[in-house]
Design a protein around this motif. Structure first.
Motif, mmCIF file in Angstrom:
data_model
loop_
_atom_site.group_PDB
_atom_site.id
_atom_site.type_symbol
_atom_site.label_atom_id
_atom_site.label_comp_id
_atom_site.label_asym_id
_atom_site.label_seq_id
_atom_site.Cartn_x
_atom_site.Cartn_y
_atom_site.Cartn_z
ATOM 1 N N GLU A 457 0.726 -1.253 -0.102
ATOM 2 C CA GLU A 457 0.040 -0.201 -0.054
ATOM 3 C C GLU A 457 0.855 1.296 0.115
ATOM 4 N N GLY A 458 0.533 2.368 -0.700
ATOM 5 C CA GLY A 458 1.221 3.348 -1.021
ATOM 6 C C GLY A 458 2.371 3.278 -1.917
ATOM 7 N N THR A 459 2.608 2.092 -2.389
ATOM 8 C CA THR A 459 3.886 2.068 -3.068
ATOM 9 C C THR A 459 3.523 1.603 -4.509
ATOM 10 N N ASP A 460 2.685 0.327 -4.508
ATOM 11 C CA ASP A 460 2.387 -0.341 -5.717
ATOM 12 C C ASP A 460 1.265 0.429 -6.147
ATOM 13 N N PRO A 461 1.059 0.685 -7.618
ATOM 14 C CA PRO A 461 0.068 1.237 -8.157
ATOM 15 C C PRO A 461 -1.270 0.631 -7.877
ATOM 16 N N GLU A 462 -2.510 1.208 -7.767
ATOM 17 C CA GLU A 462 -3.673 0.742 -7.394
ATOM 18 C C GLU A 462 -4.293 -0.219 -8.576
ATOM 19 N N HIS A 463 -4.073 0.101 -9.794
ATOM 20 C CA HIS A 463 -4.502 -0.324 -11.030
ATOM 21 C C HIS A 463 -4.046 -1.947 -11.076
ATOM 22 N N LEU A 464 -2.915 -2.308 -10.477
ATOM 23 C CA LEU A 464 -1.901 -3.414 -10.718
ATOM 24 C C LEU A 464 -2.384 -4.314 -9.431
ATOM 25 N N LYS A 465 -3.394 -4.021 -8.612
ATOM 26 C CA LYS A 465 -3.752 -4.762 -7.505
ATOM 27 C C LYS A 465 -4.752 -5.941 -7.821
ATOM 28 N N VAL A 466 -4.607 -7.058 -7.260
ATOM 29 C CA VAL A 466 -5.226 -8.453 -7.528
ATOM 30 C C VAL A 466 -5.569 -8.754 -6.234
ATOM 31 N N ILE A 467 -7.077 -8.977 -6.157
ATOM 32 C CA ILE A 467 -7.552 -9.716 -4.797
ATOM 33 C C ILE A 467 -7.846 -11.121 -4.922
ATOM 34 N N GLY A 468 -6.954 -11.996 -4.331
ATOM 35 C CA GLY A 468 -7.314 -13.405 -4.528
ATOM 36 C C GLY A 468 -7.276 -14.230 -3.128
ATOM 37 N N ALA A 469 -7.271 -15.518 -2.953
ATOM 38 C CA ALA A 469 -7.285 -16.262 -1.889
ATOM 39 C C ALA A 469 -6.495 -15.748 -0.750
ATOM 40 N N ASN A 470 -5.278 -15.291 -1.188
ATOM 41 C CA ASN A 470 -4.188 -14.821 -0.290
ATOM 42 C C ASN A 470 -3.983 -13.497 -0.079
ATOM 43 N N GLY A 471 -5.234 -12.586 -0.278
ATOM 44 C CA GLY A 471 -5.338 -11.255 0.141
ATOM 45 C C GLY A 471 -4.863 -10.463 -1.338
ATOM 46 N N ALA A 472 -4.609 -9.174 -0.817
ATOM 47 C CA ALA A 472 -4.152 -8.436 -2.101
ATOM 48 C C ALA A 472 -2.827 -8.545 -2.724
ATOM 49 N N ARG A 473 -2.648 -8.696 -3.810
ATOM 50 C CA ARG A 473 -1.411 -9.176 -4.445
ATOM 51 C C ARG A 473 -1.263 -8.034 -5.577
ATOM 52 N N CYS A 474 0.184 -7.980 -6.098
ATOM 53 C CA CYS A 474 0.276 -7.176 -7.059
ATOM 54 C C CYS A 474 0.813 -7.656 -8.427
ATOM 55 N N ARG A 475 0.572 -7.318 -9.401
ATOM 56 C CA ARG A 475 1.110 -7.921 -10.566
ATOM 57 C C ARG A 475 2.392 -7.431 -10.793
ATOM 58 N N VAL A 476 3.548 -8.174 -10.927
ATOM 59 C CA VAL A 476 4.640 -7.597 -11.039
ATOM 60 C C VAL A 476 5.634 -8.467 -11.938
ATOM 61 N N PHE A 477 6.826 -8.199 -12.368
ATOM 62 C CA PHE A 477 7.499 -8.686 -13.439
ATOM 63 C C PHE A 477 8.701 -9.537 -12.603
#
Length: 579
Positions: A457-477
């Motif tokens: 939160e506050g670092t990763d862009p919101e539009h890359l947030k993915v909500i799954g079984a393990n909570g909030a995740r971020c799509r990264v390279f």
């Protein structure tokens, strides 16, 4: 020494000229430089070991009427009888594949012929390859008692080293469409195979370079390979590993600065002289005369040298002046006298006389780009100490380019083999028989896959947030290999483990990305270049099933290997770069 069968066939599909060659395994073992190379004729006269990459295709868009010199002559004849509009006439179309990372290239792409009519590019390339394959097989079987089939041959198709992965795949698919088996086909990089071939050449086979022999250089010696073709100038730096092998120590680079850039400058000169409307009308209405201009220009372009001081005389049809008069209501000679070309160009009947200085200036853009690039490469620590530049490719036979390279790089020995234009074709045969000739390559890009990490939160862009079984995740390279990294050919690089994210997940999709950055965090900073899709047997109730992924830089194409840890099942597939 690893080999690939009794017969290897090579196709050098060039922007301006193409050809084929073959060699049998027994002959290769006796003399790796021995090859049967097609001799192309025009009007009954032996011309070259490569023919113009020209296709005359019938109106159905499927049937090849003629190829090479025969296509040029037939199209000229048709144009003379005003019957050419029923055909497609393609030349120099290979440059359509010279894309940068991120530029779109797909199977549905179309290209225009010389008169602006479009066809699916993949079909055009396939028709050309099919002709070259058939022509070679006919020649092979004329020498044998028991005919061979094309599936009995291992084929090597050369491409520029600076091409993107998508362009290389495009050529493979065009060859497969031409009915070649993909497991009987190798895509080879032009400067690499040229370098390999020159490891077998003696001193007396070079037209330049004094007593320098690439073959006699000791292990550890580094040299630059400058492959100057009709479309691209392709530059790599190699280090000698042993008698039969080299490794790449500088990733391939270059640009579209080949011989046709000289043609483009000349065409712009004609447009500047007469205006775009006159030139376009002349090309459309007087096509046979337009073709004559370019045939004569090609001869003059190849022969002019830096020492030439006399005016260059070319045939120039009166129909050009007539078209100018009809459209502008003026006189072409008067227009030239009033222009900046007054001292450099004059017409005399059906000839044009161009001053030596103006004609030689047509090369300045192409040569300048090449010299600037080589100069920048020589500043690199890996390249700075090299003492030899090996020039190959058809454009390397130009006296203008040869002189410019020698003058600009007096601290290096410039080696130009005899028959520089066919070195790539012959080298492809050596590579086909001995694919282990290239041990290592330097990556041009950073490669990785789309993955997920905990969202910051506050670092990763919101539009890359993915909500799954393990909570909030971020799509990264997820990086696998890095730009500039040295990779051993045919060996997997950096195996990483990934987990499924959903219950009863029956498939896993990996998006494959490339970038010129070394350490990007997000895939949005990268270019999507392909996808890998895997079906998972026996889907599990809980997420977290592990899949191991690695990349192998096998030859010139990337293979991704994935292993399902649960079943042990593995997949090895070429990345699909064309979507």
């Amino acid at each position: 020494m690893a080999t690939r069968g009794l017969l290897v066939g090579a196709i050098d599909f060039g922007t301006t000229y193409s050809g084929w060659a073959f060699s049998f395994l027994n002959d290769f073992h006796l003399d790796p430089t021995k090859a049967s190379v097609k001799q192309w004729y025009s009007s009954g006269i032996l011309v070259t070991e490569k023919a113009p990459t020209c296709l005359l295709i019938k109106s159905d868009g499927k049937t090849l009427e003629e190829f090479g010199y025969d296509a040029e002559n037939k199209y000229r004849e048709l144009a003379d009888n005003e019957m050419h509009e029923e055909y497609y006439y393609f030349r120099r179309f290979k440059m359509a594949l010279n894309k940068k990372l991120g530029e779109k290239l797909d199977r549905g792409m179309t290209i225009e012929d010389e008169m602006g009519k479009s066809m699916i590019a993949l079909n055009v390339f396939a028709i050309a390859i099919e002709y070259l394959v058939g022509d070679m097989m006919k020649s092979v079987n004329d020498t044998l008692k028991t005919p061979l089939k094309k599936d009995d041959v291992h084929w090597v198709l050369t491409v520029p080293a600076i091409w993107t992965d998508a362009a290389k795949q495009f050529m493979r698919e065009a060859a497969v469409q031409a009915d070649l088996l993909t497991n009987k086909l190798t895509i080879a990089l032009a400067p690499e195979v040229a370098s390999i071939f020159c490891r077998h050449l003696s001193v007396d086979t070079a037209i330049s370079g004094g007593n320098i022999s690439i073959a006699k250089m000791p292990v550890g010696t580094r040299y630059m390979v400058l492959d100057a073709g009709g479309g691209t100038v392709d530059i790599t730096v190699h280090e000698i590993v042993n008698e039969n092998s080299v490794k790449e120590i500088q990733s391939a680079s270059g640009g579209g600065w080949g011989g046709i850039l000289v043609d483009m400058v000349f065409e712009n000169l004609l447009i500047d002289l007469a205006g775009p409307e006159v030139y376009k009308t002349f090309k459309r209405d007087e096509t046979d005369d337009w073709l004559d201009i370019w045939c004569d220009f090609e001869v003059k372009k190849r022969s002019v040298g830096p020492e030439n001081n006399a005016r260059v005389n070319m045939r120039f049809p009166l129909s050009f002046s007539k078209t100018f008069e009809e459209i502008t209501k003026g006189n072409l000679m008067d227009a030239i006298k009033a222009s900046k070309y007054a001292k450099d160009i004059e017409f005399c009947g059906d000839k044009i006389k161009i001053s030596a200085s103006l004609f030689k200036s047509l090369f300045e853009h192409s040569i300048g780009k090449t010299i600037n690039h080589v100069t920048s490469l020589l500043r690199d620590a890996n390249v700075r100490k090299i003492k030899t530049i090996l020039m190959v490719g058809g454009y390397s036979e130009s006296p203008m380019l040869q002189h410019a390279i020698k003058q600009a790089f007096t601290g290096q020995d410039v080696v130009i083999p005899i028959g520089a234009s066919s070195i790539i074709l012959r080298g492809a045969l050596v590579y086909g028989h001995s694919p282990v000739s290239i041990r290592e390559r330097v990556l041009k890009y950073t490669y990785g896959v789309d993955s997920h990490k905990s969202f910051k939160e506050g670092t990763d862009p919101e539009h890359l947030k993915v909500i799954g079984a393990n909570g909030a995740r971020c799509r990264v390279f997820s990086k696998h290999v890095e730009k500039g990294q040295i990779v051993k050919c045919n060996e997997p690089q950096v195996e990483k483990s990934y987990k499924t994210r959903n219950k009863f997940q029956s498939a896993v999709d990996f998006d494959i990305f490339a970038t010129e950055q070394c350490n990007p965090r997000y895939t949005t900073e990268c270019t999507l270049i392909g996808k890998l899709e895997i079906d998972l047997p026996e889907p599990e109730e809980q997420p977290g099933r592990r899949i191991k992924v690695s990349m192998t830089f096998s030859g010139t194409e990337i293979i991704v290997k994935a292993v399902d840890e649960k079943t042990g099942k593995n997949w090895s597939v070429f990345i699909n770069f064309l979507g």
